[in-house]
Each structure stands twice: as C-alpha cells, then as structure tokens.
Design a protein around this motif. Structure first.
Motif, mmCIF file in Angstrom:
data_model
loop_
_atom_site.group_PDB
_atom_site.id
_atom_site.type_symbol
_atom_site.label_atom_id
_atom_site.label_comp_id
_atom_site.label_asym_id
_atom_site.label_seq_id
_atom_site.Cartn_x
_atom_site.Cartn_y
_atom_site.Cartn_z
ATOM 1 N N GLY A 240 6.149 -13.782 15.106
ATOM 2 C CA GLY A 240 6.888 -12.891 15.990
ATOM 3 C C GLY A 240 6.603 -11.453 15.625
ATOM 4 N N PRO A 241 7.523 -10.780 14.920
ATOM 5 C CA PRO A 241 7.339 -9.353 14.605
ATOM 6 C C PRO A 241 6.573 -9.117 13.313
ATOM 7 C CG PRO A 241 9.529 -10.038 13.963
ATOM 8 C CD PRO A 241 8.889 -11.245 14.603
ATOM 9 N N TRP A 242 5.356 -9.646 13.221
ATOM 10 C CA TRP A 242 4.567 -9.490 11.999
ATOM 11 C C TRP A 242 3.900 -8.108 11.935
ATOM 12 C CZ3 TRP A 242 -0.533 -8.344 12.828
ATOM 13 C CH2 TRP A 242 -1.063 -8.665 14.086
ATOM 14 N N ARG A 243 3.514 -7.713 10.716
ATOM 15 C CA ARG A 243 2.740 -6.493 10.497
ATOM 16 C C ARG A 243 1.876 -6.644 9.248
ATOM 17 N NH1 ARG A 243 4.835 -5.404 14.675
ATOM 18 N NH2 ARG A 243 5.809 -3.466 15.386
ATOM 19 N N PHE A 244 0.765 -5.914 9.219
ATOM 20 C CA PHE A 244 0.028 -5.675 7.988
ATOM 21 C C PHE A 244 0.371 -4.275 7.492
ATOM 22 C CE2 PHE A 244 -2.381 -9.247 9.563
ATOM 23 C CZ PHE A 244 -2.734 -9.927 8.401
ATOM 24 N N LEU A 245 0.437 -4.123 6.182
ATOM 25 C CA LEU A 245 0.890 -2.863 5.595
ATOM 26 C C LEU A 245 -0.062 -1.712 5.894
ATOM 27 C CD1 LEU A 245 1.977 -3.789 1.944
ATOM 28 C CD2 LEU A 245 3.445 -3.469 3.933
ATOM 29 N N PRO A 246 0.446 -0.588 6.376
ATOM 30 C CA PRO A 246 -0.381 0.618 6.470
ATOM 31 C C PRO A 246 -0.532 1.295 5.115
ATOM 32 C CG PRO A 246 1.821 1.062 7.315
ATOM 33 C CD PRO A 246 1.781 -0.405 6.987
ATOM 34 N N ARG A 247 0.406 1.037 4.196
ATOM 35 C CA ARG A 247 0.351 1.533 2.819
ATOM 36 C C ARG A 247 1.218 0.604 1.972
ATOM 37 N NH1 ARG A 247 3.424 4.719 5.913
ATOM 38 N NH2 ARG A 247 5.616 5.010 5.355
ATOM 39 N N TRP A 248 1.078 0.687 0.646
ATOM 40 C CA TRP A 248 1.777 -0.235 -0.257
ATOM 41 C C TRP A 248 3.229 0.202 -0.376
ATOM 42 C CZ3 TRP A 248 -0.303 -4.683 -1.749
ATOM 43 C CH2 TRP A 248 0.359 -5.436 -2.715
ATOM 44 N N GLU A 249 4.062 -0.357 0.482
ATOM 45 C CA GLU A 249 5.465 0.021 0.559
ATOM 46 C C GLU A 249 6.319 -1.231 0.412
ATOM 47 O OE1 GLU A 249 8.588 1.979 3.775
ATOM 48 O OE2 GLU A 249 6.427 2.189 4.098
ATOM 49 N N PRO A 250 6.908 -1.462 -0.776
ATOM 50 C CA PRO A 250 7.665 -2.703 -1.011
ATOM 51 C C PRO A 250 8.773 -2.946 0.008
ATOM 52 C CG PRO A 250 7.283 -1.567 -3.075
ATOM 53 C CD PRO A 250 6.811 -0.632 -1.991
ATOM 54 N N GLY A 251 9.407 -1.887 0.524
ATOM 55 C CA GLY A 251 10.520 -2.061 1.460
ATOM 56 C C GLY A 251 10.111 -2.136 2.909
ATOM 57 N N PHE A 252 8.820 -2.213 3.191
ATOM 58 C CA PHE A 252 8.346 -2.233 4.582
ATOM 59 C C PHE A 252 8.824 -3.504 5.286
ATOM 60 C CE2 PHE A 252 5.381 -3.169 7.971
ATOM 61 C CZ PHE A 252 5.119 -1.930 8.537
ATOM 62 N N THR A 253 9.421 -3.347 6.470
ATOM 63 C CA THR A 253 9.876 -4.493 7.261
ATOM 64 C C THR A 253 9.097 -4.569 8.569
ATOM 65 O OG1 THR A 253 11.638 -3.169 8.251
ATOM 66 C CG2 THR A 253 12.207 -4.483 6.317
ATOM 67 N N PRO B 97 -4.296 2.660 2.081
ATOM 68 C CA PRO B 97 -4.040 1.368 2.725
ATOM 69 C C PRO B 97 -4.582 0.221 1.867
ATOM 70 C CG PRO B 97 -4.905 2.946 4.309
ATOM 71 C CD PRO B 97 -5.038 3.580 2.962
ATOM 72 N N PRO B 98 -3.848 -0.876 1.753
ATOM 73 C CA PRO B 98 -4.297 -1.986 0.894
ATOM 74 C C PRO B 98 -5.688 -2.496 1.243
ATOM 75 C CG PRO B 98 -2.014 -2.300 1.505
ATOM 76 C CD PRO B 98 -2.498 -1.124 2.292
ATOM 77 N N ASP B 99 -5.988 -2.647 2.542
ATOM 78 C CA ASP B 99 -7.315 -3.133 2.914
ATOM 79 C C ASP B 99 -8.403 -2.200 2.382
ATOM 80 O OD1 ASP B 99 -6.530 -5.435 4.503
ATOM 81 O OD2 ASP B 99 -5.820 -4.009 5.997
ATOM 82 N N ALA B 100 -8.169 -0.900 2.492
ATOM 83 C CA ALA B 100 -9.140 0.075 2.012
ATOM 84 C C ALA B 100 -9.271 0.014 0.492
ATOM 85 C CB ALA B 100 -8.741 1.481 2.455
#
Length: 457
Positions: free
Chosen positions: A275-288, A377-380
């Motif tokens: 449903g509301p998935w995301r990949f992190l734009p930056r390493w943010e532990p509280g990212f929802t 960004p984690p991928d980078a």
C-alpha cells in the motif's frame, strides 16, 4: 525462491482444498466491464509452467478467473483476524482478493496465485473490492525493486485494467481500475492462526500448522531447540527465521512497508500487500510511509521490532495447542538471527565478502553513522562504496579488512544506481494516467531486472 528458473511444466497442486471448509469461503470474481492486459510477468510464469499461455487465455484466467486446469474449482476468500496498528480486529479477511490457484515449481515447492481487486467477498465490509490502476502500477514497481535487491517478496504476476471508474479519498477520483494477481509461496497469514485461537478451534489450528509445514520441506529447528519435533514449535522456528531475514532485508534495502499488521504477514516470510510503501530518500530512522501512521509505529527503524511483535502474536496463538517454553525459545532466536542477517546482507550489498564476526557489525555501525551525518541517499551510499571504494577515515579502515567480490560490471562503473523514490513512481504513473504511455514503466522494469542480475552475480 529461485529468481531466474528454467521453465517447468504446469503442475497444479490445490492442497488448500484439504482445509478450505473451515479456512475460507468460495466466492465469485467480479464481472468487469473490460479486461485489457497491461502487465504479464513471464519470468515468474516460467517458474510455474504458465509462460506459454496466449494473451487471450491469460486474460480468461487472470481477468475473468476461469479456473486453471485441475486446480481450485472456485476462488477462495480466506478467513482471518489481525492486529491492525496493535488493535485486534476480528472483522477482517480477504476483502478484495482471493486465492485462485496453487502450483508447484521445479523444486516441488508450493506456490499460490492470489488476487487484489478481484471483487467483493463476505469480508469486504463497506469496501467495493476493487483496486486502482495506480495501486497496481505501484505494486509492480515495489515488487520488481525489492526482488532486484534480494528481498523475499511476492511477485506481481499480472495486471489487467478493468474499465471501471473508482472513487478514492486519497487520490484524484474518479480513477482507473485494475485487478492484480500475485505469485507467492503462501497466502496464509499470522492472522489466520489468531482467528482459530480466538475461536478455540484447536483441532483446526493443529491442522493449519500441519498444512503450513508443507511449505518447509526438510526444514528443521536447531538441534538444541527444546521440543523440536512438536509441529507448532517447528513452524514457529521457521517463521521466526524468515521474519528476521525479511526485517534485515528491509533495513539494508532502505525500504519502508508502511503497514506491518499481523494480517499482512504470511507464514513463509515473504513481503507482500504493498500500500503506502516508500524507499528512503535519506537514512532517517523515523521515516514513515503511511500518512495515517501518526505515532510512527511502522517507521523505518521500528520495522524489525514490528516483525518480532507479529511473530510473537503467532506464538501466542500457538500457545493454545503447545506448551510455552519451547515457543519462547523459538522467539528468543529472533534478535541474534536478525543481527546476523543484517551484517551479512550489509556486506553483500557493499560487494564485500562477509567475515561472520564482530567486524561485520562494526561495518554496519560505521556505515549507518556515515549515512546519518551525510544525508546521502542509501542507494547512492551502497553504490559509491561498492567493493570498499571511496571510503575514508574509520569506514575506510574497516572496509580495507574485507575481500571484495567481483565488481567490474559496467553497472558499477556508471554514474548512479537504479532507485525507486516517490518522484519517479509518480512520474511513471503520470505518463500512464495522462498519455496512456506504458513505456516508462516497462523501461523501469527492464532496468530493475538488469540491476538484479548484477547484484546476484
């Protein structure tokens, strides 16, 4: 699950019929105004002998849901309960999907074909049982990216546009509709066990344990596990192992599922129901990922704890047919298994051979510190440091202790990695929505599959 299997023969295996009478309800699919094939996953279809179906037959089976030969005679909407954001809800079940077929792969493992958006069921409550086309496109992108990163995930098997105009409160409406078919090893959720335990259907609970163990041929708990021959104990050990692995794969992949309820967790530890998935734009532990997750219950860094909590709910359900100590012993394995999987997968994504010692954990810790301080960004980050390159200070020193795997593929010499951030997802959808241009979607799928081959190599 093998990713690029040799084609196999179609082998139906509708074993759920043995437990269907008390596990689900026969349902009829929706009669859609149209069926336009938009996506068929022939790579996944080759694993279960369906890759040679002509498009018209594909649409009959996966848009009109005519039964596959010698398979389930009718779709089955499964019954289950679940904790939704830690609140127990007995009023759920397959509300816009059903189990359509079961098949064997080349390794004799059972695979399920299940749906999303296939119409109303007894568990639809006030819902219309439908899926937006945008939701289907987003699921294609999520599953393809996760598969490329080595996450155990359902595969998007088919997407067919169905010609209805849907009203939704969280996207521009009316919007186009679709029906999606998933391929995964099991449709059985932790919530299926919770329901039987609450209803005190202990005999059925034991039967469901036996049924689910058929998904784990040859798998056994550790030799020193107490009561390791008890079926409920055997099952919990397998689920704990796979949930710990799934949690680590999310973290290393920088992925946020968004809704890790017990009805969204299956017993084979595969990620599904996007449903509301995301990949992190930056390493943010509280990212929802979910706009409605106001307390951050399923924030990025809380996902391992959520999967452990969900596994514990399975243990609680099994407690009605098994003594507690061996179940507690199985649950105690989650933390060490997760830490080991996290270290191993972190090394693998960096293109370093895992050492299997404390140095691996130090590498993870130093990398996370670098990610937090740089906002890269984690991928980078993983791409730039592939094989231990471009690292300095303490991170460089610890990477120097590793042997790199083969990293000379052209992909690693490119300017940037493949990513799946929300802006690109929206751009791919906009091309479809505005111009009916499916080119960007198919190009992205091809690119992700290419990245997956490089990662696996």
């Amino acid at each position: 699950m093998p990713r690029n299997p040799d084609p196999v023969a179609y082998r139906p295996a509708p074993i759920i019929g043995e437990v269907a009478q008390w596990l689900g309800d026969p349902v009829a699919p929706a009669d859609f105004p149209q069926t336009v094939l938009r996506f068929r996953n022939d790579r996944a279809a080759a694993q279960v002998g369906l890759q040679s179906l002509p498009d018209e037959d594909w649409i009959r089976h996966f848009g009109r849901f005519e039964p596959l030969a010698d398979n389930l005679p009718h779709p089955l909407a499964l019954r289950y309960h679940g904790h939704q954001f830690r609140v127990y809800n007995p009023d759920i079940g397959d509300g816009r999907g059903f189990l359509f077929a079961q098949l064997k792969d080349g390794g004799d493992r059972i695979l399920d074909l299940g749906t999303k958006g296939s119409g109303q069921t007894p568990y639809s409550r006030q819902g219309d049982g439908r899926l937006t086309l945008k939701g289907a496109v987003r699921e294609i992108l999520a599953t393809e990216m996760l598969e490329a990163l080595g996450v155990e995930t359902s595969r998007t098997f088919s997407v067919i546009e169905t010609g209805e105009q849907l009203e939704r409160g969280d996207e521009p409406s009316p919007t186009r509709s679709a029906v999606l078919v998933r391929l995964q090893h099991s449709h059985i959720r932790i919530g299926s066990f919770q329901r039987l335990a609450l209803l005190e259907e202990h005999d059925h609970l034991r039967e469901l344990v036996d049924y689910c163990l058929r998904h784990y041929p040859g798998a056994e708990p550790p030799d020193d596990a107490p009561d390791r021959g008890e079926p409920a104990v055997r099952l919990l050990h397998q689920v704990v192992e796979r949930m710990a692995e799934l949690a680590a794969s999310y973290m290393v992949g920088g992925f946020v599922h968004g809704v890790l309820n017990t009805d969204n967790m299956n017993i084979t530890g595969e990620s599904f129901d996007y449903g509301p998935w995301r990949f992190l734009p930056r390493w943010e532990p509280g990212f929802t990922a979910a706009y409605f997750d106001h307390a951050g219950l399923y924030a990025f860094a809380r996902q391992p704890e959520a999967m452990r909590w969900n596994s514990a709910q399975l243990a609680i359900a099994l407690r009605s047919i098994c003594e507690a100590p061996p179940l507690i012993a199985a649950m105690d394995r989650f933390g060490p298994l997760y830490e080991a999987a996290m270290a191993r997968r972190w090394c693998q994504r960096l293109g370093l051979k895992p050492r299997g010692d404390e140095v691996d954990r130090q590498l993870v810790s130093l990398s996370e510190a670098a990610l937090r301080s740089s906002n890269e960004p984690p991928d980078a980050f993983f791409f730039r440091h592939r094989g231990g390159r471009n690292a300095d200070h303490a991170l460089g020193e610890i990477m120097a202790q590793y042997e790199a795997v083969e990293n000379d593929h052209d992909y690693w010499q490119g300017d940037r990695p493949e990513t799946m951030l929300i802006d690109e997802v929206e751009a791919i959808w906009a091309a479809i929505d505005r111009d009916d241009d499916w080119g960007p979607l198919h190009a992205k799928v091809d690119a992700l599959r290419g990245m997956g081959e490089v990662h696996r190599a």
